[in-house]
Design a protein around this motif. Structure first.
Motif, mmCIF file in Angstrom:
data_model
loop_
_atom_site.group_PDB
_atom_site.id
_atom_site.type_symbol
_atom_site.label_atom_id
_atom_site.label_comp_id
_atom_site.label_asym_id
_atom_site.label_seq_id
_atom_site.Cartn_x
_atom_site.Cartn_y
_atom_site.Cartn_z
ATOM 1 N N GLY A 16 -75.890 -32.696 56.182
ATOM 2 C CA GLY A 16 -75.732 -31.934 57.243
ATOM 3 C C GLY A 16 -74.517 -31.043 57.311
ATOM 4 O O GLY A 16 -73.908 -30.709 56.312
ATOM 5 N N SER A 17 -74.444 -30.411 58.425
ATOM 6 C CA SER A 17 -73.153 -29.631 58.693
ATOM 7 C C SER A 17 -72.610 -29.592 59.949
ATOM 8 O O SER A 17 -73.301 -30.179 60.960
ATOM 9 C CB SER A 17 -73.901 -28.088 58.689
ATOM 10 N N LEU A 18 -71.101 -29.300 60.201
ATOM 11 C CA LEU A 18 -70.296 -29.306 60.985
ATOM 12 C C LEU A 18 -69.565 -28.042 60.858
ATOM 13 O O LEU A 18 -69.213 -27.666 59.826
ATOM 14 C CB LEU A 18 -69.464 -30.366 61.216
ATOM 15 N N ARG A 19 -69.111 -27.570 62.101
ATOM 16 C CA ARG A 19 -67.898 -26.600 62.216
ATOM 17 C C ARG A 19 -66.998 -27.134 63.084
ATOM 18 O O ARG A 19 -66.951 -27.158 64.211
ATOM 19 C CB ARG A 19 -68.537 -25.181 62.648
ATOM 20 N N LYS A 65 -65.264 -27.017 47.029
ATOM 21 C CA LYS A 65 -65.685 -25.660 46.766
ATOM 22 C C LYS A 65 -67.077 -25.527 46.749
ATOM 23 O O LYS A 65 -67.821 -26.184 46.162
ATOM 24 C CB LYS A 65 -65.059 -25.330 45.645
ATOM 25 N N GLY A 66 -67.695 -24.335 47.441
ATOM 26 C CA GLY A 66 -69.011 -24.155 47.142
ATOM 27 C C GLY A 66 -69.556 -24.600 48.605
ATOM 28 O O GLY A 66 -70.941 -24.375 48.755
ATOM 29 N N ARG A 67 -69.255 -25.650 49.306
ATOM 30 C CA ARG A 67 -69.630 -26.237 50.174
ATOM 31 C C ARG A 67 -68.864 -25.967 51.768
ATOM 32 O O ARG A 67 -69.504 -25.887 52.794
ATOM 33 C CB ARG A 67 -69.593 -27.812 50.295
ATOM 34 N N PHE A 68 -67.540 -25.781 51.596
ATOM 35 C CA PHE A 68 -66.676 -25.558 52.849
ATOM 36 C C PHE A 68 -66.443 -23.983 52.775
ATOM 37 O O PHE A 68 -66.090 -23.475 51.601
ATOM 38 C CB PHE A 68 -65.726 -26.275 52.869
ATOM 39 N N THR A 69 -66.329 -23.420 54.023
ATOM 40 C CA THR A 69 -65.734 -22.118 54.188
ATOM 41 C C THR A 69 -64.746 -21.969 55.383
ATOM 42 O O THR A 69 -64.986 -22.327 56.278
ATOM 43 C CB THR A 69 -66.864 -21.038 54.342
ATOM 44 N N LYS A 76 -59.752 -14.471 68.945
ATOM 45 C CA LYS A 76 -60.000 -15.787 69.649
ATOM 46 C C LYS A 76 -58.838 -16.622 69.162
ATOM 47 O O LYS A 76 -58.555 -17.554 69.613
ATOM 48 C CB LYS A 76 -61.303 -16.552 69.412
ATOM 49 N N ASN A 77 -57.847 -16.174 68.351
ATOM 50 C CA ASN A 77 -56.900 -16.942 67.750
ATOM 51 C C ASN A 77 -57.256 -18.391 67.215
ATOM 52 O O ASN A 77 -56.739 -19.419 67.560
ATOM 53 C CB ASN A 77 -55.832 -17.371 68.776
ATOM 54 N N THR A 78 -58.357 -18.273 66.602
ATOM 55 C CA THR A 78 -59.156 -19.361 65.999
ATOM 56 C C THR A 78 -59.287 -19.171 64.718
ATOM 57 O O THR A 78 -59.766 -18.463 63.992
ATOM 58 C CB THR A 78 -60.445 -19.777 66.993
ATOM 59 N N VAL A 79 -59.062 -20.818 63.824
ATOM 60 C CA VAL A 79 -59.345 -20.880 62.536
ATOM 61 C C VAL A 79 -60.562 -21.788 62.347
ATOM 62 O O VAL A 79 -60.640 -22.814 63.231
ATOM 63 C CB VAL A 79 -58.275 -21.140 61.763
ATOM 64 N N TYR A 80 -61.477 -21.432 61.528
ATOM 65 C CA TYR A 80 -62.772 -22.436 61.498
ATOM 66 C C TYR A 80 -63.007 -22.997 60.220
ATOM 67 O O TYR A 80 -62.117 -22.610 59.144
ATOM 68 C CB TYR A 80 -63.972 -21.747 61.527
ATOM 69 N N LEU A 81 -63.388 -24.152 59.760
ATOM 70 C CA LEU A 81 -63.862 -24.921 58.774
ATOM 71 C C LEU A 81 -65.400 -25.014 58.938
ATOM 72 O O LEU A 81 -65.795 -25.825 59.521
ATOM 73 C CB LEU A 81 -62.948 -26.095 58.311
ATOM 74 N N GLN A 82 -66.114 -24.265 58.418
ATOM 75 C CA GLN A 82 -67.498 -24.596 58.129
ATOM 76 C C GLN A 82 -67.940 -25.363 57.106
ATOM 77 O O GLN A 82 -67.491 -25.151 55.942
ATOM 78 C CB GLN A 82 -68.179 -23.197 57.937
#
Length: 124
Positions: A16-19, A65-69, A76-82
């Motif tokens: 599955g995925s989470l952000r 590597k290759g799975r997370f971005t 929005k002054n926001t950093v994400y980790l997909q």
């Protein structure tokens, strides 16, 4: 001072995925480096991903590597980790970190601002 607040963690099945999101407030500059780290039970906190706030330059741990971005939304002054294709070994508390470095350091001791962490649990 810089304040970081993570959100988006939870329980997900393998594959599955989470952000994850990291809301950034306080004094930051275009040279600030933003990183994601994680800590599993009984293990040291380890590097996951990093980017320089003002640039597209990114760096990832080999295990993700290759799975997370990692990405950012300056408005929005926001950093994400997909996180995609999640595995049980990705289970950990995930921390957002910041430092006025000007380069993409993977060393946790280089970071002086940390969020409270968000739990990610991947079931098999």
């Amino acid at each position: 001072q810089v304040q970081l607040v993570e959100s988006g963690g939870g329980l997900v099945q393998a594959g599955g995925s989470l952000r994850l999101s990291c809301a950034v407030s306080g004094r930051t500059s275009s040279t600030y480096t933003m990183g994601w780290f994680r800590q599993a039970p009984g293990k040291e906190r380890e590097f996951v991903a990093v980017m320089i706030r003002s640039a597209v330059s990114t760096r990832y741990a080999d295990s993700v590597k290759g799975r997370f971005t990692i990405s950012r939304d300056n408005a929005k002054n926001t950093v994400y980790l997909q996180m995609n294709s999640l595995k049980p070994e990705d289970t950990a508390i995930y921390y957002c970190a910041a430092a006025n470095l000007g380069w993409s350091s993977p060393k946790r001791n280089d970071y002086n601002y940390w969020g409270q962490g968000t739990q990610v649990t991947v079931s098999s």
